[in-house]
Design an enzyme around this catalytic site. Structure first.
Site, short mmCIF file in Angstrom:
data_model
loop_
_atom_site.label_atom_id
_atom_site.label_comp_id
_atom_site.label_asym_id
_atom_site.label_seq_id
_atom_site.Cartn_x
_atom_site.Cartn_y
_atom_site.Cartn_z
N GLU A 289 28.52 -11.72 2.85
CA GLU A 289 30.00 -12.16 2.29
C GLU A 289 31.17 -12.67 3.26
O GLU A 289 31.47 -13.74 2.97
CB GLU A 289 30.68 -11.06 1.45
CG GLU A 289 31.98 -11.14 0.72
CD GLU A 289 31.94 -12.19 -0.13
OE1 GLU A 289 32.27 -13.51 0.08
OE2 GLU A 289 31.38 -12.16 -1.19
N ASP A 293 32.28 -16.46 3.68
CA ASP A 293 33.77 -16.89 3.57
C ASP A 293 34.26 -17.74 4.56
O ASP A 293 34.85 -18.76 4.70
CB ASP A 293 34.54 -15.76 3.48
CG ASP A 293 34.45 -14.91 2.03
OD1 ASP A 293 33.99 -15.73 1.14
OD2 ASP A 293 34.77 -13.89 1.98
N SER A 566 31.16 -16.27 -4.62
CA SER A 566 31.75 -15.84 -3.28
C SER A 566 31.85 -17.09 -2.58
O SER A 566 32.92 -17.09 -1.47
CB SER A 566 30.89 -14.98 -2.66
OG SER A 566 30.61 -13.81 -3.38
N ASP A 607 35.99 -33.08 -13.49
CA ASP A 607 35.67 -32.53 -14.97
C ASP A 607 34.16 -32.40 -14.74
O ASP A 607 33.19 -33.24 -14.61
CB ASP A 607 36.07 -33.25 -16.07
CG ASP A 607 36.04 -32.74 -17.31
OD1 ASP A 607 35.62 -31.45 -17.27
OD2 ASP A 607 36.15 -32.94 -18.35
N GLY A 626 37.21 -31.55 -20.31
CA GLY A 626 38.45 -30.79 -20.34
C GLY A 626 38.17 -29.16 -19.72
O GLY A 626 37.13 -29.16 -19.06
N ASP A 628 36.98 -25.59 -19.86
CA ASP A 628 35.77 -24.66 -20.39
C ASP A 628 35.63 -23.53 -19.79
O ASP A 628 35.91 -23.33 -18.62
CB ASP A 628 34.43 -25.72 -20.69
CG ASP A 628 33.79 -25.85 -19.18
OD1 ASP A 628 33.47 -25.01 -18.27
OD2 ASP A 628 33.95 -27.18 -18.70
#
Length: 649
Positions: A289, A293, A566, A607, A626, A628
């Site tokens: 993790e 990052d 992540s 989109d 749009g 969702d």
């Protein structure tokens, strides 16, 4: 992250109790009998207890109004963020509340010399005998025994307050709350690493293999991110939260050497260590993790700095000490003026023993200092790639945290949180074998993702054979291909929070034009009613998305590929950090809570209209033109987003 759902009640004791008087009204009553705790004997009337009265906070009902006033681009006060002092002053209990409670207690015979008050005015505290406390609250206190562990606590079934005092009190400890049933703590939002069959690393500048491995060059091309300026502001460090997972400098150096040679070897985050946390670690102990990052964020923001909010000592972070709470000690360390450490809201004051870490840590090797409160200033942007499910913690615990995210937004901080990797479900084995609620078919919303005052980030991917120019789809990988478990972008509708105004139009349009083919219920209190699997009236998430699959990185000194929201979160957070950098150069400032501007300017995002987020035996929700509940409004388009935010005050 998965954590236990339990809340400790404080002691209080009893003997003879005055009968309810006409001026007293019921304030709290336990709604149902506990299956874990059994009532035993009355508490001795002479036992001394600490009575804690949580005072009603001022203006919490206006929090949304205040936040939108500084966050909505149509407001004349957009960007005029509050100081921490103004936040504290605005939400502190009123003088009228303090005086009403003090006058009641003194009039009932409690000498004013016994009354103490926390510095943020949230609590009035005093010692009392059980007999005295029972008379004040018109109640009876009993010992309750935990059937599983044999431990005891003190509580009451109900208590009363004078009618004129009731509006000024949130709740009282000890009260009706009993520690909730413990649940197994599981890690959440952990990346989905796998060793690629082709172990040679891709060319650092080539875009030909982005469907196989996402490199910094692929990310820059997908979102049209230009090279950084060499001149950066010293006041715009990107904040990244970590807990129980640690980066290795050797892994960062390997990544820089292969993919970003313009970043010097040894580049590392600024430490903001909270309650005994430490980093980095030797390469053979490195977490995926943390490595992920930083290896995603640095190529976007460098030479801008990154601040590492590493949280909790190794006992709590590694689960050697059993706790189930999440984020409270982190928020404590950021907010000293408003004193989140002791602040009351929604029936909860301060950290919760049994849920949250307790400092000084008396376990071997633990952090022996005091709990950090207000030690660090929040950065302009904070990325959090950890999470859990709404079902894992009490509503009041979550709502109190959500209020704090609102306060950080008022001060100009943008909070971005990963939406989860299990589609419409939680982690398998969480609430059921498939991570779903009810009978294993009801969708499980994520925490703290559904809080309306944060920006939630879902995941996308480039499907095999697709190029950067072809565009992305919702991230989905069936089990075993290539990850051991199924992976899908987390998304859905909250069972706690209603649809906020800023997204009401977008959600209504989705439900009208792309109505999900599932029965639904209305309101979290009706979970599963009439066979419904999702809350039609809940806050929808995620808000946005970014790539979160086949991410090229180094971990444990080896080249691997990663997946998960992540990855998506630090990418989007880094884009916002770069935009703030441009605003600072133009004489402007941070952007705070992002969602009102993003929902007003959906055309500034790419989109995503292909893919679903399966779970709970269904295909989950579908992407659509749009917004969702799979990829939100879409992925960042850096030039368009920059234009939007540069044109704001």
């Amino acid at each position: 992250m998965r954590f236990l759902s339990s809340l400790c009640a404080l002691s209080l004791v009893t003997a003879s109790v005055a009968l309810p008087k006409s001026d007293h009204v019921l304030h709290e009553k336990r709604s149902s009998a506990s299956t874990l705790w059994e009532k035993t004997t009355r508490v001795n009337s002479t036992e001394t207890v600490i009575v804690r009265i949580g005072l009603t906070q001022s203006n919490l009902d206006r929090g949304y109004e205040y936040l939108m006033d500084v966050s909505d681009s149509v407001s004349p006060n957009y960007g005029k963020f509050w100081t921490a002092e103004k936040v504290a002053e605005t939400f502190a209990p009123s003088n009228a509340s303090v005086e009403a409670v003090r006058n009641w207690l003194i009039g009932a015979g409690v000498d004013q010399s016994r009354l103490g008050q926390t510095k943020n005015k949230a609590w009035i505290v005093f010692n009392a005998t059980t007999e005295e406390a029972e008379a004040l609250l018109h109640t009876q206190y009993y010992y309750y025994r935990n059937k599983a562990t044999g431990s005891t606590t003190i509580a009451t079934d109900q208590y009363r307050l004078p009618q004129v005092v009731q509006p000024h009190v949130d709740y009282i400890k000890p009260g009706v709350l009993l520690p909730l049933t413990s649940r197994k703590r599981q890690a959440g939002r952990k990346p989905l690493r796998y060793q690629p069959a082709k172990k040679t690393t891709p060319s650092p500048l080539s875009l030909a293999t982005c469907d196989q491995a996402i490199t910094p060059a692929c990310i820059a091309a997908l979102y049209k991110i230009p090279a950084s300026s060499k001149n950066v502001s010293p006041n715009n460090s990107l904040g990244i939260f970590e807990e129980g997972d640690y980066y290795s400098q050797e892994d960062l150096n390997l990544f820089f050497q292969k993919f970003t040679r313009w970043i010097p070897q040894g580049t590392h985050p600024k430490p903001a260590f909270i309650d005994g946390a430490e980093a980095p670690v030797p390469v053979d102990e490195a977490g995926t993790e943390s490595d992920l990052d930083f290896q995603l964020a640095y190529p976007i923001v460098y030479p801008q700095e990154i601040t590492l909010f590493q949280t909790d000592d190794s006992n709590y972070a590694s689960q050697q000490v059993y706790t189930s709470g999440f984020l409270n000690t982190f928020l404590d360390a950021l907010d000293g003026v408003s004193s989140y450490c002791t602040y009351c809201a929604d029936g909860e004051c301060g950290d919760a023993p049994g849920l949250d870490p307790v400092y000084p840590d008396t376990y071997q090797g633990g952090y022996t200092g005091q709990l950090m409160c207000g030690t660090y200033k929040p950065t302009n942007v904070i990325s959090i790639s950890y999470g859990s499910q709404e079902e894992d913690l009490p509503d009041y615990y979550q709502k109190r945290q959500c209020n704090e995210f609102l306060k950080l937004g008022l001060q100009g901080t943008s909070i971005l949180i990963a939406s989860g990797d299990d589609g419409v479900a939680g982690p398998p084995g969480d609430d059921s074998n498939d991570g779903c609620l009810g009978n294993g078919t009801v969708f499980s919303p994520a925490f703290p993702n559904s809080c309306p005052w944060i920006t939630n980030v879902g995941a996308t991917k480039l499907y095999p054979g697709h190029t950067v120019a072809d565009g992305e789809s919702a991230a989905y990988d069936p089990p075993g291909s290539p990850y051991r478990v199924a992976y899908a972008s987390g998304g859905g509708f909250s069972n706690i929070y209603p649809i906020p105004d800023y997204q009401s139009k977008a959600v209504a349009e989705y439900l009208k034009k792309h109505n999900p083919p599932y029965p639904y219920y209305k309101g979290g209190a009706n979970l599963g009613k009439n066979g419904g699997v999702y809350n039609r009236l809940g806050r929808g998430y995620p808000d946005v998305a970014a790539n979160g699959d086949n991410i090229a990185m180094f971990n444990g000194a080896k080249y691997i590929l990663e997946g998960g929201t992540s990855a998506s979160t630090p990418i989007f957070a880094s884009v916002i950090n770069r935009i703030i950098e441009k605003r600072i150069a133009a004489g402007k400032g941070p952007v705070g809570f992002l969602n009102p501007v993003l929902y007003r300017n959906a055309e500034a995002l790419n989109d995503i209209t292909n893919g679903t987020n399966p779970g709970c035996g269904t295909d989950g929700f579908s992407t659509a033109p749009g917004w969702d509940p799979v990829t939100g409004l879409g992925t960042p388009n850096f030039p368009k987003l920059l234009d939007v935010f540069l044109n704001l005050p």
